[in-house]
Design an enzyme around this catalytic site. Structure first.
Site, PDB file in Angstrom:
ATOM      1  N   PRO A   2       0.835  -1.211   0.000  1.00 49.83           N
ATOM      2  CA  PRO A   2       0.000   0.000   0.000  1.00 49.83           C
ATOM      3  C   PRO A   2       0.867   1.258   0.000  1.00 49.83           C
ATOM      4  O   PRO A   2       1.866   1.334   0.699  1.00 49.83           O
ATOM      5  CB  PRO A   2      -0.801  -0.112   1.299  1.00 49.83           C
ATOM      6  CG  PRO A   2      -0.054  -1.079   2.154  1.00 49.83           C
ATOM      7  CD  PRO A   2       0.696  -1.984   1.230  1.00 49.83           C
ATOM      8  N   GLU A   3       0.467   2.218  -0.824  1.00 47.33           N
ATOM      9  CA  GLU A   3       1.148   3.507  -0.824  1.00 47.33           C
ATOM     10  C   GLU A   3       0.262   4.523  -0.106  1.00 47.33           C
ATOM     11  O   GLU A   3      -0.823   4.198   0.369  1.00 47.33           O
ATOM     12  CB  GLU A   3       1.455   3.935  -2.260  1.00 47.33           C
ATOM     13  CG  GLU A   3       2.497   3.002  -2.904  1.00 47.33           C
ATOM     14  CD  GLU A   3       3.246   3.664  -4.062  1.00 47.33           C
ATOM     15  OE1 GLU A   3       3.251   4.906  -4.127  1.00 47.33           O
ATOM     16  OE2 GLU A   3       3.816   2.926  -4.874  1.00 47.33           O
ATOM     17  N   HIS A 100      -3.842 -15.631   9.914  1.00 50.43           N
ATOM     18  CA  HIS A 100      -3.133 -14.346   9.849  1.00 50.43           C
ATOM     19  C   HIS A 100      -3.957 -13.168  10.368  1.00 50.43           C
ATOM     20  O   HIS A 100      -3.569 -12.025  10.157  1.00 50.43           O
ATOM     21  CB  HIS A 100      -2.626 -14.031   8.431  1.00 50.43           C
ATOM     22  CG  HIS A 100      -1.904 -15.154   7.768  1.00 50.43           C
ATOM     23  ND1 HIS A 100      -0.762 -15.721   8.302  1.00 50.43           N
ATOM     24  CD2 HIS A 100      -2.165 -15.850   6.632  1.00 50.43           C
ATOM     25  CE1 HIS A 100      -0.357 -16.708   7.510  1.00 50.43           C
ATOM     26  NE2 HIS A 100      -1.194 -16.808   6.501  1.00 50.43           N
ATOM     27  N   ARG A 119       2.369 -11.734   5.566  1.00 46.73           N
ATOM     28  CA  ARG A 119       3.841 -11.664   5.512  1.00 46.73           C
ATOM     29  C   ARG A 119       4.445 -11.007   6.749  1.00 46.73           C
ATOM     30  O   ARG A 119       5.655 -11.029   6.936  1.00 46.73           O
ATOM     31  CB  ARG A 119       4.269 -10.932   4.240  1.00 46.73           C
ATOM     32  CG  ARG A 119       3.865 -11.728   2.994  1.00 46.73           C
ATOM     33  CD  ARG A 119       4.193 -10.995   1.718  1.00 46.73           C
ATOM     34  NE  ARG A 119       5.639 -10.850   1.533  1.00 46.73           N
ATOM     35  CZ  ARG A 119       6.186 -10.200   0.520  1.00 46.73           C
ATOM     36  NH1 ARG A 119       5.424  -9.627  -0.378  1.00 46.73           N
ATOM     37  NH2 ARG A 119       7.491 -10.110   0.409  1.00 46.73           N
ATOM     38  N   ARG A 162      21.901  16.829  -5.113  1.00 45.73           N
ATOM     39  CA  ARG A 162      21.771  15.372  -5.155  1.00 45.73           C
ATOM     40  C   ARG A 162      22.146  14.813  -6.530  1.00 45.73           C
ATOM     41  O   ARG A 162      21.487  15.122  -7.525  1.00 45.73           O
ATOM     42  CB  ARG A 162      20.336  14.946  -4.815  1.00 45.73           C
ATOM     43  CG  ARG A 162      19.890  15.340  -3.416  1.00 45.73           C
ATOM     44  CD  ARG A 162      20.763  14.663  -2.373  1.00 45.73           C
ATOM     45  NE  ARG A 162      20.346  15.019  -1.037  1.00 45.73           N
ATOM     46  CZ  ARG A 162      19.676  14.187  -0.218  1.00 45.73           C
ATOM     47  NH1 ARG A 162      19.392  12.974  -0.609  1.00 45.73           N
ATOM     48  NH2 ARG A 162      19.326  14.580   0.986  1.00 45.73           N
TER      49      ARG A 162
END
Ligand SMILES: [Zn+2]
Length: 283
Positions: A2-3, A100, A119, A162
């Site tokens: 998920p973002e 889970h 996970r 950068r």
């Protein structure tokens, strides 16, 4: 994984079940996720009223009446499911317990919130609410991409020295919070900037122009996620994973969607992650 828009959608989906309600029982079914749960977590959250839910980067922050805040991170595969709301806002039936299901919150309004994570890269911790910005998971995170601290002069200043590719720089959570691989690909496509260009070699004007594009791409995904919430409630109560149409992400070999371009989308690997881009439109 998920973002930020997905996490924000989960937060919004949790509001009706948790905001203003009291946690009457917390089932904690194992000692840890990615890290051990905080000491006596179940006891520390049981009986606590939820004062509000906010988000910092990809962390959901559940503010409790005790003065502590529960920090929730979904990790790679964490999912939150809401069920049993008596007002009929959510899927009504409580699902059968699943493998889970690591943490289950029972609320005094009848809602049940389940955290399932096969996970176990997710995380939960408790921190003093007044000191949340100094928590080790949060203290080094850069400004929120949708907040006022994130603006053109800031980004120009942070990137002007950068030498790393712009793609890598935008994924650096100390520069800007919560941007992940999918949305950085989308941002650079919309900006017409190659993911391979060194950050310091891009003009200040172009760097500054990334800011509104980042805001737009994330905001559009959040709106899309919000409109999907209703469907998820009606289906199985799971929050946050919505179908979203991407313009460049995961489109290797397909035709660029910019008018009249016709180029096939390329994929390269940068810092171990796939970058999708149009060689013609992104320079
Ligand atoms: Zn193109």
């Amino acid at each position: 994984m998920p973002e930020l828009p997905e996490v924000e959608t989960v937060r919004q989906g949790l509001l009706g079940a948790m905001d203003g309600a009291t946690i009457t029982k917390a089932e904690v079914n194992r000692p840890d996720l990615r890290w051990p749960f905080p000491e006596n977590m179940a006891q520390r959250i049981t009986g606590q009223k939820v004062l509000g839910l906010s988000r910092r980067s990809k962390y959901i922050l559940v503010s409790l009446a005790s003065g502590e805040t529960l920090i929730i991170h979904l990790g790679m595969s964490g999912r939150m499911t809401v069920s049993g709301d008596p007002l009929g806002q959510f899927h009504h039936e409580h699902p059968a317990p699943q493998k889970h299901d690591h943490v289950v919150f029972h609320m005094d309004n009848g809602a049940q919130v389940t955290f399932n994570d096969p996970r176990r890269f997710g995380a939960m911790d408790l921190a003093t609410s007044d000191d949340i910005e100094n928590h080790w998971l949060i203290s080094k995170i850069g400004p929120e991409p949708l907040g006022n601290e994130f603006n053109a002069p800031y980004l120009v200043e942070r990137l002007k020295t950068r030498a790393m590719p712009i793609k890598t720089a935008l994924l650096d959570q100390q520069i800007v919070a919560g941007l992940g691989n999918i949305y950085v690909c989308e941002v650079l496509f919309r900006a017409g900037v190659s993911p391979q260009r060194k950050a310091k070699d891009i003009s200040a004007k172009k760097i500054g122009a990334l800011v509104p594009i980042i805001r737009d791409v994330l905001s559009e995904a959040i709106v899309s996620g919000g409109s999907s919430l209703k469907d998820y409630r009606q289906a199985d109560g799971e929050l946050g994973y919505f179908q979203h149409r991407f313009k460049v992400y995961d489109r290797e070999g397909e035709t660029c969607l910019n008018d009249g371009c016709g180029t096939e989308i390329s994929r390269i690997v940068q810092s171990g992650r796939s970058s999708f881009f149009c060689k013609k439109c992104q320079r």
